[in-house]
Motif scaffolding. Structure first.
Motif, PDB file in Angstrom:
ATOM      1  N   GLU A  91      29.344   7.496 -35.605  1.00 54.91           N
ATOM      2  CA  GLU A  91      29.584   8.852 -36.068  1.00 54.91           C
ATOM      3  C   GLU A  91      30.289   9.651 -34.974  1.00 54.91           C
ATOM      4  N   CYS A 130      23.101  19.089 -27.969  1.00 56.26           N
ATOM      5  CA  CYS A 130      23.024  19.625 -29.325  1.00 56.26           C
ATOM      6  C   CYS A 130      24.225  20.514 -29.625  1.00 56.26           C
ATOM      7  N   ARG A 135      26.441  19.743 -35.071  1.00 60.28           N
ATOM      8  CA  ARG A 135      26.086  19.100 -36.333  1.00 60.28           C
ATOM      9  C   ARG A 135      24.819  19.743 -36.891  1.00 60.28           C
ATOM     10  N   THR A 136      24.626  19.601 -38.201  1.00 60.07           N
ATOM     11  CA  THR A 136      23.416  20.145 -38.815  1.00 60.07           C
ATOM     12  C   THR A 136      22.175  19.399 -38.331  1.00 60.07           C
ATOM     13  N   ASP A 137      22.349  18.104 -37.996  1.00 62.63           N
ATOM     14  CA  ASP A 137      21.232  17.320 -37.465  1.00 62.63           C
ATOM     15  C   ASP A 137      21.365  17.151 -35.958  1.00 62.63           C
ATOM     16  N   GLU A 139      20.019  18.562 -33.356  1.00 61.67           N
ATOM     17  CA  GLU A 139      18.826  18.501 -32.512  1.00 61.67           C
ATOM     18  C   GLU A 139      18.239  17.097 -32.501  1.00 61.67           C
ATOM     19  N   HIS A 140      18.197  16.472 -33.687  1.00 59.96           N
ATOM     20  CA  HIS A 140      17.666  15.107 -33.766  1.00 59.96           C
ATOM     21  C   HIS A 140      18.557  14.133 -33.010  1.00 59.96           C
ATOM     22  N   ARG A 141      19.871  14.243 -33.202  1.00 62.30           N
ATOM     23  CA  ARG A 141      20.784  13.320 -32.542  1.00 62.30           C
ATOM     24  C   ARG A 141      20.844  13.576 -31.036  1.00 62.30           C
ATOM     25  N   GLU A 144      18.186  11.711 -29.334  1.00 63.99           N
ATOM     26  CA  GLU A 144      18.539  10.312 -29.108  1.00 63.99           C
ATOM     27  C   GLU A 144      19.325  10.164 -27.812  1.00 63.99           C
TER      28      GLU A 144
END
Length: 285
Positions: A91, A130, A135-137, A139-141, A144
């Motif tokens: 991505e 972040c 991206r909308t996600d 924080e999660h990515r 990682e």
């Protein structure tokens, strides 16, 4: 892929085999017995230090009774020709889940990392990462990405040699607060050196890269371009990246001088965040 020499592709395949076995209900000893192979052969195959035929790989995976996506992924690796160069899509701006990247970072002895317009991923704070991902996600990515940094908490961590071009300090990512915290991260981290604007850069340093050295096998270079990552362990390529590392040593200032610059930038962003948070001040981006 039947080469017995360890390479980036064989190690990625071995990693996939090992993870598939550990997810299955088949124990190592039972697998060895069912296949009629020695324990050493299976162990070396899972470490990527020996090769075998796609037919043998299919037998291995068949005994694990994996799901179809796992089978297809492993057989794709087994049938991929070893050219010395691995191209792996990901991505945009988010390569952090690439197994080839994680596997090699986790086993590296020395990691050289150079970036021109951003802070190297292994040094980024979660808020910086972040904001960079946008991206909308995010924080999660970003979590990682920060999780990758745990390799430096290992009992035998790799030696990190990080080089940051001064342009990355000037580029505001996420606002003054985020940049202030990121400058502190650079300031208190060992192994970080600045490539100043004043340095006359050779063509080899026009773009960022990572170069990883290992104890048990030859080095691997890593570069990102948009949604694609390229890993290479071809000798002619890694020799050139080794020279790039030598070039970095020549143009970068010392760690002590670098810390002074990081401290100056931390002070600038500290003053800016105070101005922006004051009544009537501009809101932090």
């Amino acid at each position: 892929m039947d080469s017995r020499e360890s390479n980036a592709l064989s190690r990625e395949l071995g990693d996939a085999l090992r993870r598939a076995r550990r997810r299955s209900e088949v124990r190592f000893g039972a697998l060895v017995e069912e296949l009629g192979w020695s324990a050493g052969k299976v162990s070396k195959l899972e470490r990527g230090t020996r090769g075998t035929s796609p037919v043998d790989i299919a037998r291995y995976v068949g005994h694990l009774r994996t799901d179809q996506p796992t089978y297809d992924h492993i057989m794709g690796l087994a049938q991929e020709p070893n050219t010395g160069h691995l191209v792996r899509p990901h991505e945009l701006a988010v390569p952090d889940s690439l197994r080839a990247l994680l596997l090699h970072e986790q086993t590296a002895r020395i990691i050289w990392s150079y970036q021109v317009i951003m802070i190297p991923g292994l040094l980024q704070t979660i808020d910086y990462a972040c904001a960079l991902m946008n991206r909308t996600d995010g924080e999660h990515r970003a979590a990682e990405r920060v999780a990758r940094q745990r390799i430096f908490d290992n009992p035998r961590p790799p030696e990190g040699r990080f080089f940051v071009h001064e342009a990355a300090l000037l580029r505001v990512v996420g606002g003054a607060q985020v940049m202030y915290e990121q400058m502190l991260q650079l300031l208190f981290r060992d192994g970080v050196r600045l490539v100043p604007f004043a340095a006359s850069l050779p063509a080899s340093l026009n773009s960022g890269f990572s170069f990883m050295n290992f104890t048990d096998h030859p080095p691997v270079s890593y570069v990102e371009s948009g949604p694609v990552a390229l890993f290479s362990d071809a000798v002619e390529t890694t020799d050139l990246f080794g020279q790039c590392c030598n070039d970095l040593d020549l143009v970068a200032v010392s760690e002590e001088e670098s810390r002074s610059v990081f401290a100056e930038w931390a002070d600038r962003y500290d003053r800016l965040r105070e101005e922006q948070s004051a009544p009537g001040g501009e809101a932090v981006a």
